[in-house]
Design an enzyme around this catalytic site. Structure first.
Site, PDB file in Angstrom:
ATOM      1  N   LYS A 140      -2.107  -1.499  -3.824  1.00 40.53           N
ATOM      2  CA  LYS A 140      -3.129  -0.148  -3.641  1.00 40.53           C
ATOM      3  C   LYS A 140      -2.207   0.946  -3.751  1.00 40.53           C
ATOM      4  O   LYS A 140      -1.142   1.044  -3.210  1.00 40.53           O
ATOM      5  CB  LYS A 140      -4.106  -0.290  -2.570  1.00 40.53           C
ATOM      6  CG  LYS A 140      -5.051   0.689  -2.043  1.00 40.53           C
ATOM      7  CD  LYS A 140      -5.425   0.700  -0.625  1.00 40.53           C
ATOM      8  CE  LYS A 140      -6.375   1.643  -0.326  1.00 40.53           C
ATOM      9  NZ  LYS A 140      -6.738   1.892   1.009  1.00 40.53           N
ATOM     10  N   LYS A 190       0.900  -1.278  -0.110  1.00 33.87           N
ATOM     11  CA  LYS A 190       0.012   0.089   0.126  1.00 33.87           C
ATOM     12  C   LYS A 190       0.933   1.329   0.141  1.00 33.87           C
ATOM     13  O   LYS A 190       1.832   1.248   0.884  1.00 33.87           O
ATOM     14  CB  LYS A 190      -0.857   0.064   1.123  1.00 33.87           C
ATOM     15  CG  LYS A 190      -1.682   1.221   1.357  1.00 33.87           C
ATOM     16  CD  LYS A 190      -2.693   1.011   2.625  1.00 33.87           C
ATOM     17  CE  LYS A 190      -3.502   2.485   2.678  1.00 33.87           C
ATOM     18  NZ  LYS A 190      -4.819   2.376   3.742  1.00 33.87           N
TER      19      LYS A 190
HETATM   20  C1  PBG Z   1      -6.865   3.670   5.714  1.00 29.73           C
HETATM   21  C2  PBG Z   1      -7.500   3.434   4.481  1.00 29.73           C
HETATM   22  C3  PBG Z   1      -7.456   4.182   3.153  1.00 29.73           C
HETATM   23  C4  PBG Z   1      -8.278   3.550   2.164  1.00 29.73           C
HETATM   24  C5  PBG Z   1      -8.526   2.365   2.617  1.00 29.73           C
HETATM   25  N1  PBG Z   1      -8.285   2.304   4.069  1.00 29.73           N
HETATM   26  C6  PBG Z   1      -6.782   5.463   3.291  1.00 29.73           C
HETATM   27  C7  PBG Z   1      -5.534   5.704   3.839  1.00 29.73           C
HETATM   28  O1  PBG Z   1      -4.769   4.941   3.835  1.00 29.73           O
HETATM   29  O2  PBG Z   1      -5.248   7.003   4.148  1.00 29.73           O
HETATM   30  C8  PBG Z   1      -8.325   4.293   0.896  1.00 29.73           C
HETATM   31  C9  PBG Z   1      -9.227   3.460   0.191  1.00 29.73           C
HETATM   32  C10 PBG Z   1      -9.534   4.732  -1.306  1.00 29.73           C
HETATM   33  O3  PBG Z   1      -9.091   5.752  -1.485  1.00 29.73           O
HETATM   34  O4  PBG Z   1     -10.639   4.225  -1.918  1.00 29.73           O
HETATM   35  N2  PBG Z   1      -6.615   2.493   6.415  1.00 29.73           N
END
Ligand code: PBG
Length: 328
Positions: A251, A198
Site C-alpha cells: 500500500k 505500507k
Molecule cells: C491507518 C490507515 C490509513 C489508510 C488505511 N488505514 C491511513 C494512514 O496510514 O495514515 C489509508 C487508506 C486510504 O488512503 O485509502 N491505519
C-alpha cells in the site's frame, strides 16, 4: 512492398475474439474488496468531500450498502470507523469497547449479510487523540505498548464477528502478538491480512479527511516505510509470514506497482494491494473535468494490479466496477 518478416506480433491482436482468447490477466469481482466508512447516527450517508460517491454510513445505511454490494457480486468489505473526537484518547481505549460503534457495525453486517467476508482494521489512528497508529510519548510512537493494545483490539473485533483481521499500523511484531492473542481467545479460524509493506504516503490524504484522523503532530515516517525503498519490503513480508500472516499487502498501489511485483515474487502467501483514497481522488478529479474516460482508466488501473501480481485488490472502485459489469 511487403517486408520479409516471419514474426508479426500484430497477428495476435487482429480481432476482439483473438485478443480475448490470448488475454493473460483477468479481473474478477472475486478479487475485489470494498472499503466502507461507518459513523454514529441514523439514516446518514455523508459523502467524503475528496471522494465522490464514497460515504460515511450510519449502521442502518451500512447494512443496506452491504446488501447492495452482495447483490452486485462484491463479497468482501473492509470497514473503518469515523469517531467523534470526544471518544478519542491517547491509548485508543474506545477501540476495545465491545459496545462501540465499530463492534456494533461488525455484528450488524455479519447478521444482515452472514456470508459477506468482513475484514477489519487494526490500528490506533481512528481512536487516537494524537492521530497516530500507536501510542505517542514525547513525540515518539511506542512500539511494544502499542502492540499490546492492537492484540486486544483484534480479539475484540474477532468477538464481534470479524472474518479477517488487517493490522494497518506497521508496528514491529504485531502479527505475532495478534496471532497469539486470537488463538488464546479461541479464534484460530480468524485470519490475518497484514499491511506488511505500507509506505508513508501522501496518497492517504482523502482517507484521513474521511476519518478526520490526520496526525496532530509529526508524520508517520518512523513506522511506515520510506517511499524511496524497496529492499525492506522483502524483510517486512518475510517477518509477517513467519509471525503468522495469512496474506500480505502492499500500500499504496498505483505508484508502487514495482513493489507489488517484488512482493509477489517472494511471498509464499496471497498478496493484496490497496488502491488508496488519493488514487481514487485523482481519477475522479480528472474525470470530472472530462479529461479522462473514467470507466476505462479505472479498469486499466485495476488490471495493472493483477498484472503486477496482486491476488486481491482493496479498492473504492469495487462497487462501481461491479455496476459497470452488470450494465454490460
Ligand atoms: C491507518 C490507515 C490509513 C489508510 C488505511 N488505514 C491511513 C494512514 O496510514 O495514515 C489509508 C487508506 C486510504 O488512503 O485509502 N491505519
Amino acid at each position: 512492398m511487403t517486408l520479409q518478416l516471419t514474426k508479426r506480433p500484430r497477428r495476435n491482436r487482429r480481432s476482439a475474439t483473438l485478443r480475448a482468447l490470448l488475454q493473460e490477466h483477468h479481473l474478477s469481482l472475486n478479487d475485489l474488496v470494498m472499503p466502507l466508512f461507518v459513523v454514529e447516527g441514523e439514516d446518514i450517508a455523508q459523502e467524503v468531500a475528496s471522494m465522490p460517491r464514497i460515504f460515511r454510513y450510519s449502521l442502518d445505511r451500512l447494512i443496506a450498502e452491504c446488501k447492495e454490494l452482495w447483490a452486485l457480486g462484491i463479497k468482501a468489505v473492509v470497514l473503518f470507523p469515523a469517531l467523534e473526537d470526544a471518544l478519542k484518547d491517547k491509548y485508543g481505549k474506545e477501540s476495545l469497547n465491545q459496545q462501540g460503534l465499530y463492534q456494533r457495525a461488525l455484528r450488524a453486517v455479519k447478521q444482515a449479510v452472514p456470508e459477506m467476508l468482513v475484514i477489519t482494521d487494526v490500528a490506533l489512528d481512528p481512536y487516537s487523540s494524537d492521530g497516530h497508529d500507536g501510542v505517542v510519548e514525547q513525540g515518539e510512537i511506542l512500539n511494544d505498548v502499542t502492540v499490546e493494545i492492537l492484540a486486544q483490539m483484534a480479539v475484540s473485533q474477532a468477538r464481534a464477528g470479524a472474518d479477517i483481521i488487517a493490522p494497518s499500523d506497521m508496528m514491529d511484531g504485531r502479527v505475532k502478538a495478534i496471532r497469539q492473542a486470537l488463538d488464546e481467545a479461541g479464534f484460530t479460524q480468524v485470519g490475518i491480512l497484514s499491511y506488511s509493506v505500507k509506505y508513508a504516503s501522501a496518497y492517504y490524504g482523502p482517507f484521513r479527511d474521511a476519518l478526520d484522523s490526520a496526525p496532530k503532530a509529526g508524520d508517520k515516517k518512523t513506522y511506515q516505510m520510506d517511499s524511496a525503498n524497496v529492499r525492506e519490503a522483502a524483510i517486512e513480508v518475510a517477518l509477517d509470514i513467519e509471525e503468522g500472516a495469512d496474506m500480505v499487502m502492499v500500500k499504496p498501489g498505483l505508484a508502487y506497482l514495482d513493489v507489488v511485483r517484488a512482493v509477489a515474487e517472494v511471498s509464499s502467501v496471497p498478496v493484496a494491494v490497496y488502491n488508496v483514497s488519493g488514487e481514487y481522488a485523482m481519477l475522479n478529479a480528472a474525470a470530472r473535468r472530462g479529461w479522462l474516460d473514467y470507466p476505462k482508466v479505472v479498469t486499466e488501473s485495476l488490471l495493472a494490479f493483477k498484472r503486477a501480481g496482486a491476488d486481491l485488490i482493496l479498492t473504492y472502485h469495487a462497487k462501481e466496477y461491479a455496476q459497470w459489469l452488470k450494465q454490460g
